[in-house]
Enzyme design. Structure first.
Site, PDB file in Angstrom:
ATOM      1  N   PHE A  71      42.509  40.592  17.517  1.00  0.00           N
ATOM      2  CA  PHE A  71      43.344  41.720  18.259  1.00  0.00           C
ATOM      3  C   PHE A  71      43.850  41.147  19.274  1.00  0.00           C
ATOM      4  O   PHE A  71      43.148  40.634  20.230  1.00  0.00           O
ATOM      5  CB  PHE A  71      42.730  43.139  18.381  1.00  0.00           C
ATOM      6  CG  PHE A  71      43.544  44.088  18.674  1.00  0.00           C
ATOM      7  CD1 PHE A  71      44.600  44.726  17.823  1.00  0.00           C
ATOM      8  CD2 PHE A  71      43.874  44.400  20.019  1.00  0.00           C
ATOM      9  CE1 PHE A  71      45.578  45.822  18.056  1.00  0.00           C
ATOM     10  CE2 PHE A  71      44.540  45.621  20.279  1.00  0.00           C
ATOM     11  CZ  PHE A  71      45.476  46.078  19.459  1.00  0.00           C
ATOM     12  N   ASP A 119      33.922  43.647  19.495  1.00  0.00           N
ATOM     13  CA  ASP A 119      34.829  44.479  19.831  1.00  0.00           C
ATOM     14  C   ASP A 119      34.636  45.291  18.402  1.00  0.00           C
ATOM     15  O   ASP A 119      34.801  44.886  17.386  1.00  0.00           O
ATOM     16  CB  ASP A 119      35.987  44.048  19.849  1.00  0.00           C
ATOM     17  CG  ASP A 119      37.156  44.822  20.066  1.00  0.00           C
ATOM     18  OD1 ASP A 119      37.145  46.296  19.758  1.00  0.00           O
ATOM     19  OD2 ASP A 119      38.409  44.862  20.331  1.00  0.00           O
ATOM     20  N   TYR A 175      39.918  56.176  20.524  1.00  0.00           N
ATOM     21  CA  TYR A 175      40.837  57.188  19.698  1.00  0.00           C
ATOM     22  C   TYR A 175      41.143  56.920  18.495  1.00  0.00           C
ATOM     23  O   TYR A 175      41.986  57.377  17.934  1.00  0.00           O
ATOM     24  CB  TYR A 175      42.255  57.045  20.659  1.00  0.00           C
ATOM     25  CG  TYR A 175      42.753  55.587  20.843  1.00  0.00           C
ATOM     26  CD1 TYR A 175      43.411  54.936  19.842  1.00  0.00           C
ATOM     27  CD2 TYR A 175      42.621  54.945  22.075  1.00  0.00           C
ATOM     28  CE1 TYR A 175      44.124  53.862  19.908  1.00  0.00           C
ATOM     29  CE2 TYR A 175      43.050  53.653  22.372  1.00  0.00           C
ATOM     30  CZ  TYR A 175      43.752  53.059  21.310  1.00  0.00           C
ATOM     31  OH  TYR A 175      44.381  51.885  21.600  1.00  0.00           O
ATOM     32  N   LYS A 176      40.203  55.986  17.765  1.00  0.00           N
ATOM     33  CA  LYS A 176      40.428  55.657  16.442  1.00  0.00           C
ATOM     34  C   LYS A 176      39.330  56.647  15.545  1.00  0.00           C
ATOM     35  O   LYS A 176      39.477  57.813  15.377  1.00  0.00           O
ATOM     36  CB  LYS A 176      40.219  54.317  15.997  1.00  0.00           C
ATOM     37  CG  LYS A 176      41.263  53.481  16.783  1.00  0.00           C
ATOM     38  CD  LYS A 176      40.935  51.974  16.642  1.00  0.00           C
ATOM     39  CE  LYS A 176      42.003  51.165  17.366  1.00  0.00           C
ATOM     40  NZ  LYS A 176      43.441  51.218  16.913  1.00  0.00           N
ATOM     41  N   ARG A 226      49.095  48.808   6.183  1.00  0.00           N
ATOM     42  CA  ARG A 226      47.568  49.187   6.288  1.00  0.00           C
ATOM     43  C   ARG A 226      47.252  50.676   6.208  1.00  0.00           C
ATOM     44  O   ARG A 226      48.032  51.524   6.709  1.00  0.00           O
ATOM     45  CB  ARG A 226      47.260  48.740   7.904  1.00  0.00           C
ATOM     46  CG  ARG A 226      45.821  48.777   8.242  1.00  0.00           C
ATOM     47  CD  ARG A 226      45.870  48.227   9.721  1.00  0.00           C
ATOM     48  NE  ARG A 226      46.352  49.392  10.761  1.00  0.00           N
ATOM     49  CZ  ARG A 226      45.953  49.219  11.942  1.00  0.00           C
ATOM     50  NH1 ARG A 226      45.138  48.499  12.617  1.00  0.00           N
ATOM     51  NH2 ARG A 226      46.289  49.925  12.740  1.00  0.00           N
TER      52      ARG A 226
END
Lengths: 401, 401
Positions: free
Chosen positions: B123, B188, B213-214, B360
């Site tokens: 990422f 991560d 926030y996921k 995705r």
């Protein structure tokens, strides 16, 4: 004193803004310099963000509600309060994290220079950020700062209005002195923005940071802001080089390439809920306007200082007597300042304590009135005269003082 | 397909949790891996924080509502979701800023070693943080990582579940390999925490960061979290050494002295509104429990993968076929994946696009059902068969993709 205060409130052009805030009954709030009050608009705006933007529109709101543009948009609204151009200010992260970015940036801009100069007793996080950085720390008392500027100083980093005493630096003169020595200047505006005159542009300031949760009324722990003068944008390097500061974050490239200007100061994903609250506070301050805010701030603190000298003459004022040399607060020394602050709170007058011996009273010009000041002084005089502050219950220190 | 899905939903022990979220009618939300949905409890809790804690109790809430303890408290509630002890996790700042802290900390813990090893295509913010740090970056393809570990590597920094493909690293094996080479490991967990099995303790992991926030449903731009194993606490140095990470922040000392354990990872003032929202999301995940979440996640993605192979055989799945080797998502390659994602959104199926060619689809186990999956596949099959995605309107890129 109270009659005079009521007259002053009646003539105050800012009095009508008090009803734009939600302030509890029976409380005189003289701590807006620590946590600003709640604008009524914030409640509605947060409900909209939560229900419609997050709950209903979900991920699409990054585009449809322009969540992605919040840091620049809110920064742009802060700019006129501090004498900056909209594209020179960005709202993001905390003051501490923004200090880390700009200390790193300043070291990059002044290769060969390793020192960050500040004053002892500066707000702790400012000094601690230097101690955690690769820079060498140098501290000089405020009347020796100019002498301490030399060819090793990369950055002069000062808090414009001192958190404890309210003493205000001469931003123009110190910025000029730092530039004459080849150093950059970073101003911490946490106790300035929204309450005292700040003209970063006219002072030729290089960098600044400031707090969103004090006079900007952005809510507890609100995002902070950072300023970098346009002339430094091309050379600006952010050591906390996150994806939101990338020129094309959604290209997902392996190579960091900075976004233009202050946008490269972004690191992670903008905190949308907190940003929305901050925006409400900032918009309200912008609607009132910085000049009326500054005028009211001075009138309030001058009224308070004079009335205190008359009604509580035993308390030493450690803030400058000249309102042009201080922020929107007055600080008084007392050996048991903590107990004093607690006894006042028990009477509905909320100020605060700063270690070891300072009672700090702030005058947020948007919602504090002259009668609030008069009543606070009456309460303080009563607490002092009765010795009520000596009660054991007022000496028990809480976690946050 | 749909009948089978409806049967599976009827037998799903987690189906009852869907009503704990506010999901819009007519939307199938397969993007909880990007922004989690809104827990209904969050609305109430935020109203309480705004109206009572901020608006009424003002500055006192740092003590009375324990705002000051939020980072540790929320971190402690995240801990069981990732196999950590409560005192090893703290909620603060963003993933990006926490990476900067821990990269700096790792370099301090491995003096003489200068390399941070990661993989190309990690990422972006992870890689960019290394590029902004004093460390030297080394990238090795995922099947060459073990070979790239040598005596110069201070830190192996990997994203456990790849954001684009969903491929999951073997945390235990890679941690062991890094330790054998004398390096530390930083995981991560942004695409892991709350959706896939993570046992930082059993894997002997050194450090981790993750996203709020996921799958934790903390709200847009929610605070992130950071983990440091207890055995490293004494040696932990945070280069972003702010006042909230000080052992005695309210002593206002000029000398930084770190707070015990992960508390020293704090920098600025905790973002109270955002923390309150994150806490609601975390509490709901903790109530459901990580094992049922993981089981449901696997069942959903296995159902989806099998049904896709049957109904949309032309789309190449780039995620691992073995559910034990992937996260809670499936990614499909298509030259016009962006237009495809937009055509799906127009039909109420929200997934997302990751450049250059990935569609995705994420399966947040707390609120996505099997019938959602079946209906999404029906929509996708229809979009592909009709060529609807070829319409010009679906090719216009928004700012956030």
């Amino acid at each position: 004193m109270l009659n005079k205060a009521i007259e002053l409130d009646a003539a105050d052009p800012l009095a009508r803004f008090r009803e734009r805030f939600d302030l509890p009954d029976g409380v005189i709030y003289l701590d807006g310099n620590s946590l600003g009050a709640l604008p009524k608009s914030t409640r509605e705006r947060l409900a909209q963000v939560v229900d419609a933007e997050w709950g209903r529109d979900l991920i699409r709101s990054w585009n449809t509600a322009d969540w992605i543009g919040m840091p620049q948009r809110v920064g742009g609204k802060i700019a006129p309060l501090i004498g900056a151009c909209p594209h020179e200010v960005i709202a993001c992260d905390s003051v501490s994290v923004n200090l880390a970015k700009l200390i790193g940036a300043a070291l990059h801009m002044r290769p060969g220079r390793t020192v960050v100069l500040s004053e002892p007793g500066n707000f702790p996080t400012d000094i601690y950020m230097v101690q955690g950085s690769p820079a060498e720390q140098r501290l000089a008392a405020r009347d020796r700062i100019v002498d301490a500027l030399d060819e090793n100083v990369a950055l002069l980093m000062l808090t414009h209005v001192h958190y404890k005493t309210g003493a205000m630096f001469d931003m123009a003169a110190l910025t000029e002195a730092a530039h004459a020595a080849g150093a950059l200047v970073l101003w911490d505006l946490s106790h300035s923005g929204g309450a005292v005159p700040v003209d970063l542009g006219a002072c030729n300031a290089d960098m600044a940071v400031g707090c969103g949760y004090k006079y900007l009324n952005g809510g507890p722990g609100a995002p902070a802001y950072a300023f970098v003068a346009e002339r430094h944008h091309a050379a600006l390097v952010n050591p906390i080089s996150g994806w939101m500061g990338h020129a094309a974050p959604f290209a997902f490239s392996d190579e960091y390439a900075p976004a233009p200007g202050v946008s490269r100061l972004l690191a992670g994903t903008p905190p949308v809920l907190a940003m929305a609250a901050l925006e409400c506070g900032v918009e309200l301050m912008a609607e009132i306007g910085i000049e009326p805010l500054v005028a009211k701030s001075r009138a309030l603190s001058e009224f308070f200082r004079a009335a205190m000298a008359e009604h509580c003459p035993g308390l030493e004022c450690v803030s400058p007597a000249d309102p042009a040399l201080r922020g929107s607060q007055l600080s008084y020394r007392h050996l048991e300042a903590y107990a004093l602050s607690q006894a006042l709170i028990a009477r509905g007058v909320i100020g605060d304590f700063r270690a070891p011996d300072v009672l700090r009273l702030g005058f947020a010009p948007a919602y504090v009135g002259f009668a609030d000041c008069a009543r606070a002084i009456e309460a303080l005089a009563e607490v002092l005269a009765s010795g009520a502050w000596q009660r054991e219950e007022f000496r028990q220190r809480a976690a946050v003082t």
